[in-house]
Design a protein around this motif. Structure first.
Motif, short mmCIF file in Angstrom:
data_model
loop_
_atom_site.label_atom_id
_atom_site.label_comp_id
_atom_site.label_asym_id
_atom_site.label_seq_id
_atom_site.Cartn_x
_atom_site.Cartn_y
_atom_site.Cartn_z
N LEU A 50 55.17 31.10 -3.99
CA LEU A 50 54.08 31.26 -3.27
C LEU A 50 53.99 31.82 -2.14
CD1 LEU A 50 51.11 29.98 -5.24
CD2 LEU A 50 50.36 31.23 -3.04
N GLU A 51 53.61 32.94 -1.88
CA GLU A 51 54.02 34.18 -0.19
C GLU A 51 52.16 33.86 -0.31
OE1 GLU A 51 53.98 34.67 3.41
OE2 GLU A 51 55.61 33.65 1.12
N ALA A 52 51.23 33.28 0.36
CA ALA A 52 49.96 33.69 1.09
C ALA A 52 49.41 34.80 1.66
CB ALA A 52 49.45 32.47 1.11
N LYS A 53 48.88 35.36 1.78
CA LYS A 53 48.68 37.09 2.42
C LYS A 53 46.97 37.20 2.50
CE LYS A 53 52.49 37.87 2.93
NZ LYS A 53 53.01 38.07 4.47
N ALA A 54 46.36 36.56 3.80
CA ALA A 54 44.66 36.72 4.16
C ALA A 54 45.04 38.25 4.92
CB ALA A 54 44.29 35.64 4.62
N SER A 62 55.85 45.06 0.55
CA SER A 62 55.73 44.29 1.49
C SER A 62 56.07 42.51 0.54
CB SER A 62 55.65 44.20 3.38
OG SER A 62 54.54 44.20 2.70
N TYR A 63 54.74 42.03 0.66
CA TYR A 63 54.52 41.08 -0.13
C TYR A 63 55.69 40.66 -1.32
CZ TYR A 63 49.91 41.71 2.17
OH TYR A 63 48.46 41.79 3.07
N PHE A 78 60.77 32.65 -10.41
CA PHE A 78 59.40 33.88 -10.01
C PHE A 78 58.94 33.75 -8.46
CE2 PHE A 78 59.31 32.34 -14.22
CZ PHE A 78 59.87 33.43 -14.90
N GLY A 79 58.91 34.60 -7.58
CA GLY A 79 57.84 34.88 -6.87
C GLY A 79 56.71 35.77 -6.68
N CYS A 80 55.57 35.57 -6.05
CA CYS A 80 54.62 36.66 -6.32
C CYS A 80 53.59 35.47 -4.98
CB CYS A 80 53.26 35.16 -7.34
SG CYS A 80 52.49 34.04 -7.10
N ALA A 81 52.72 37.26 -4.40
CA ALA A 81 52.23 36.27 -3.45
C ALA A 81 50.52 36.38 -3.82
CB ALA A 81 51.26 38.19 -3.06
N VAL A 82 49.75 35.43 -3.59
CA VAL A 82 48.26 35.55 -3.18
C VAL A 82 47.87 35.65 -2.35
CG1 VAL A 82 46.14 33.68 -3.97
CG2 VAL A 82 48.95 33.15 -5.13
N VAL A 83 46.48 37.11 -2.52
CA VAL A 83 46.22 37.60 -1.61
C VAL A 83 44.64 37.46 -1.91
CG1 VAL A 83 45.95 40.64 -0.51
CG2 VAL A 83 47.51 39.67 -1.93
N VAL A 90 38.52 31.92 -3.20
CA VAL A 90 40.24 31.83 -3.70
C VAL A 90 39.92 32.13 -5.52
CG1 VAL A 90 42.20 29.81 -4.44
CG2 VAL A 90 40.72 29.91 -2.43
N SER A 91 39.42 31.88 -5.80
CA SER A 91 39.80 32.27 -7.37
C SER A 91 38.93 33.73 -8.10
CB SER A 91 37.98 31.23 -8.40
OG SER A 91 37.08 31.93 -7.69
N ASP A 92 38.41 34.75 -7.08
CA ASP A 92 38.53 35.89 -7.11
C ASP A 92 39.35 36.94 -5.88
OD1 ASP A 92 36.22 36.19 -8.24
OD2 ASP A 92 35.68 35.12 -5.86
N GLY A 93 40.84 35.77 -5.59
CA GLY A 93 42.42 36.08 -4.40
C GLY A 93 42.69 36.67 -5.97
N TYR A 94 44.02 37.96 -5.36
CA TYR A 94 44.49 38.57 -6.83
C TYR A 94 46.24 37.63 -6.43
CZ TYR A 94 41.03 41.96 -5.49
OH TYR A 94 40.03 42.41 -5.37
N VAL A 95 46.95 37.56 -7.72
CA VAL A 95 48.38 37.00 -7.70
C VAL A 95 48.66 38.09 -8.29
CG1 VAL A 95 49.88 35.69 -9.14
CG2 VAL A 95 47.48 34.65 -8.51
N VAL A 96 49.67 38.83 -7.47
CA VAL A 96 50.71 39.72 -7.55
C VAL A 96 51.96 39.76 -7.28
CG1 VAL A 96 50.21 42.37 -6.37
CG2 VAL A 96 48.63 40.86 -5.93
N ARG A 97 52.55 40.15 -8.87
CA ARG A 97 54.42 40.42 -8.62
C ARG A 97 54.28 41.68 -8.92
NH1 ARG A 97 53.66 35.93 -10.94
NH2 ARG A 97 51.96 35.74 -12.73
N ASP A 98 56.04 41.89 -9.29
CA ASP A 98 56.04 43.27 -9.20
C ASP A 98 56.29 43.59 -11.18
OD1 ASP A 98 58.54 42.45 -9.95
OD2 ASP A 98 59.62 42.92 -8.39
#
Length: 135
Positions: A50-54, A62-63, A78-83, A90-98
């Motif tokens: 998990l890659e966190a991005k703020a 890039s994320y 699996f890899g994902c970014a939590v944006v 937090v609960s309204d953030g985005y979990v993003v993967r290709d």
């Protein structure tokens, strides 16, 4: 902390860890940075690096590239970014993967559900009901 951007990122990571400990895995924790062999910001999100991005400006390509590299380094499938979503928790953030990663994840979920359904139909039905009600 002298660097405000780093402090903001650290705060976001800490919020994610708290949320995941409460709702997913109480062993979730922030990782120590590993330089070129970084394994992601947070461990304990099942099967993921998990890659966190703020950041003010969101750069999804890039994320995702970073999360996918770090998944390999972490030995996770699996890899994902939590944006962070501006002005939200937090609960309204985005979990993003290709899409390729998401398809691999959905295929695994489908195959595991099919296997559980075949091996233990009543357990499958109970878990299915539980997760549908949580939605």
């Amino acid at each position: 902390m002298a660097n405000p951007s780093k402090a903001k990122g650290t705060a976001w990571e800490s919020l994610i860890v708290g949320y995941l400990r409460e709702h997913h895995n109480d062993a979730t924790h922030r990782n120590v940075q590993m330089g070129s062999k970084d394994i992601g910001d947070i461990a304990g999100y099942y099967l993921h690096a998990l890659e966190a991005k703020a950041e003010k400006e969101i750069t999804l390509p890039s994320y995702i590239a970073q999360a996918n590299r770090e998944a390999i380094n972490a030995g996770q499938p699996f890899g994902c970014a939590v944006v962070k979503r501006r002005m939200k928790g937090v609960s309204d953030g985005y979990v993003v993967r290709d899409v390729a990663t998401d398809v691999r994840l959905m295929n695994r979920l489908r195959d595991m559900e099919d296997a559980l359904k075949a091996a233990a139909p009543s357990a499958y039905a109970l878990l299915d009901k539980q997760h549908r009600e949580a939605a």
